[in-house]
Design an enzyme around this catalytic site. Structure first.
Site, PDB file in Angstrom:
ATOM      1  CG  HIS A  37     -25.140  22.931 -14.681  1.00  0.00           C
ATOM      2  ND1 HIS A  37     -26.348  23.835 -14.741  1.00  0.00           N
ATOM      3  CD2 HIS A  37     -24.134  23.607 -15.233  1.00  0.00           C
ATOM      4  CE1 HIS A  37     -26.144  24.781 -15.265  1.00  0.00           C
ATOM      5  NE2 HIS A  37     -24.792  24.649 -15.810  1.00  0.00           N
ATOM      6  CD  GLN A  61     -18.795  33.460 -19.365  1.00  0.00           C
ATOM      7  OE1 GLN A  61     -17.758  33.115 -18.720  1.00  0.00           O
ATOM      8  NE2 GLN A  61     -19.597  32.593 -19.817  1.00  0.00           N
ATOM      9  CG  ASP A 150     -22.002  26.088 -23.598  1.00  0.00           C
ATOM     10  OD1 ASP A 150     -22.600  26.957 -24.304  1.00  0.00           O
ATOM     11  OD2 ASP A 150     -22.267  25.562 -22.568  1.00  0.00           O
ATOM     12  CB  SER A 186     -29.235  28.703 -16.772  1.00  0.00           C
ATOM     13  OG  SER A 186     -28.362  27.505 -16.323  1.00  0.00           O
TER      14      SER A 186
HETATM   15  O1  PAF Z   1     -20.174  27.402 -19.690  1.00  0.00           O
HETATM   16  C1  PAF Z   1     -20.320  28.248 -18.606  1.00  0.00           C
HETATM   17  O2  PAF Z   1     -21.054  28.242 -17.705  1.00  0.00           O
HETATM   18  C2  PAF Z   1     -19.109  29.438 -18.689  1.00  0.00           C
HETATM   19  O3  PAF Z   1     -18.801  29.821 -19.656  1.00  0.00           O
HETATM   20  C3  PAF Z   1     -18.220  29.003 -17.770  1.00  0.00           C
HETATM   21  C4  PAF Z   1     -17.040  27.726 -18.528  1.00  0.00           C
HETATM   22  C5  PAF Z   1     -18.282  28.430 -16.255  1.00  0.00           C
HETATM   23  C6  PAF Z   1     -16.968  30.091 -17.552  1.00  0.00           C
HETATM   24  O4  PAF Z   1     -17.524  31.273 -17.037  1.00  0.00           O
END
Ligand code: PAF
Length: 287
Positions: A37, A61, A150, A186
């Site tokens: 991050h 999600q 991702d 994470s």
């Molecule tokens: O990649 C992530 O951490 C999540 O899928 C996101 C893009 C913050 C959406 O909740």
């Protein structure tokens, strides 16, 4: 750095910035920030006058039985890391402030969401698209940064942004790895010591695929069979959810590697499901 939890307040602040011609960068996250991050925040910092990072474990999600309640959270630590990375505002809303109880609207890209992770997590990407669209409407960023780990999420969000005409430049940040090659996530905290030792072989298997393509192998079936064999030997505690060779933007399985191709894998351990990928380019065929 300010911490804002009210969506109305972040909207007002970001509108004010936009009125003054300020370029805003957004880095959406689910928190429990790590060096991966950190690198996304730095990319946003380089491109924008003001950086907003969101920390929101987005309930929509997560599917039934997934790790929503157990997902690691530590806002204090996140705030310290974000401040060090030069974030101007950390936006950390509650689920109740982001979603009305009667919320019934989804943003979906079904054509791309049916592959890879979407096959075993059928409602995941509509949750991602919906929350990211909501964040775009609140923050009105000129640029938004997402990690290439991702990859499917990034491809879907690029499609969504283009299709809905959001005036947002989508930037992908390269995967950040531990010294032994494990992609930072994470969810790595869920791994037992034995699983952690095995998990490095996800990246090594993908490296093997890249080496085979670099050596001229153009048949994905041959490469995938070899990597599957490698995973079977070196990931005894992992279950391979998928291992695929796909078109990098459109995500369908390739029948021949004659240009850019993405090898992508998801492996389930007892508490963690890890994903990783490698972009390759075919050796130009001899004339
Ligand atoms: O990649 C992530 O951490 C999540 O899928 C996101 C893009 C913050 C959406 O909740």
């Amino acid at each position: 750095m300010d911490i804002v939890s009210d969506p109305g307040e972040i909207r007002t602040r970001c509108r004010e910035w936009a009125r003054c011609g300020v370029v805003t960068g957004l880095v959406p996250t689910m928190g429990y920030l790590h060096a991966g991050h950190g690198s996304l925040l730095r990319l946003a910092r380089e491109r924008a006058d003001r950086v907003v990072a969101s920390v929101f474990v987005n309930p929509t999600q997560f599917g039934p039985g997934e790790d929503l309640d157990a997902y690691p959270r530590d806002l204090e630590r996140d705030a310290a890391l974000a401040a060090t990375a030069g974030v101007d505002v950390l936006f950390a809303p509650t689920p109740q402030s982001m979603y009305a109880p009667e919320a019934a609207t989804w943003v979906e890209v079904p054509e791309l969401a049916r592959y890879l992770c979407g096959a075993s997590r059928p409602t995941h990407f509509r949750g991602v698209c919906t929350v990211v669209a909501k964040l775009f409407l609140l923050v009105q960023p000129a640029v938004a940064v997402f990690g290439e780990k991702d990859w499917q999420q990034l491809a879907i969000l690029r499609r969504m942004t283009a299709d809905l005409g959001f005036p947002v430049e989508i930037v992908g940040g390269p995967i950040v790895r531990e010294a032994d090659g494990l992609a930072l996530s994470s969810r790595n905290v869920y791994l037992s010591p034995e699983e952690r030792a095995q998990a490095i072989h996800i990246n090594k298997g993908l490296e093997l695929a890249a080496a085979m393509v670099a050596a001229g192998e153009a048949d994905p079936a041959v490469v995938l069979a070899r990597v599957r064999g490698y995973f079977a030997s070196y990931l005894p505690d992992g279950t391979v959810d998928y291992l695929s060779c796909v078109h990098p933007a459109r995500l369908y399985s390739l029948e021949r590697i004659d240009g850019p191709a993405l090898f992508a894998a998801a492996v389930k351990f007892s508490r963690a499901r890890l994903i990783d990928n490698r972009l390759v380019d075919a050796v130009a065929p001899p004339r």
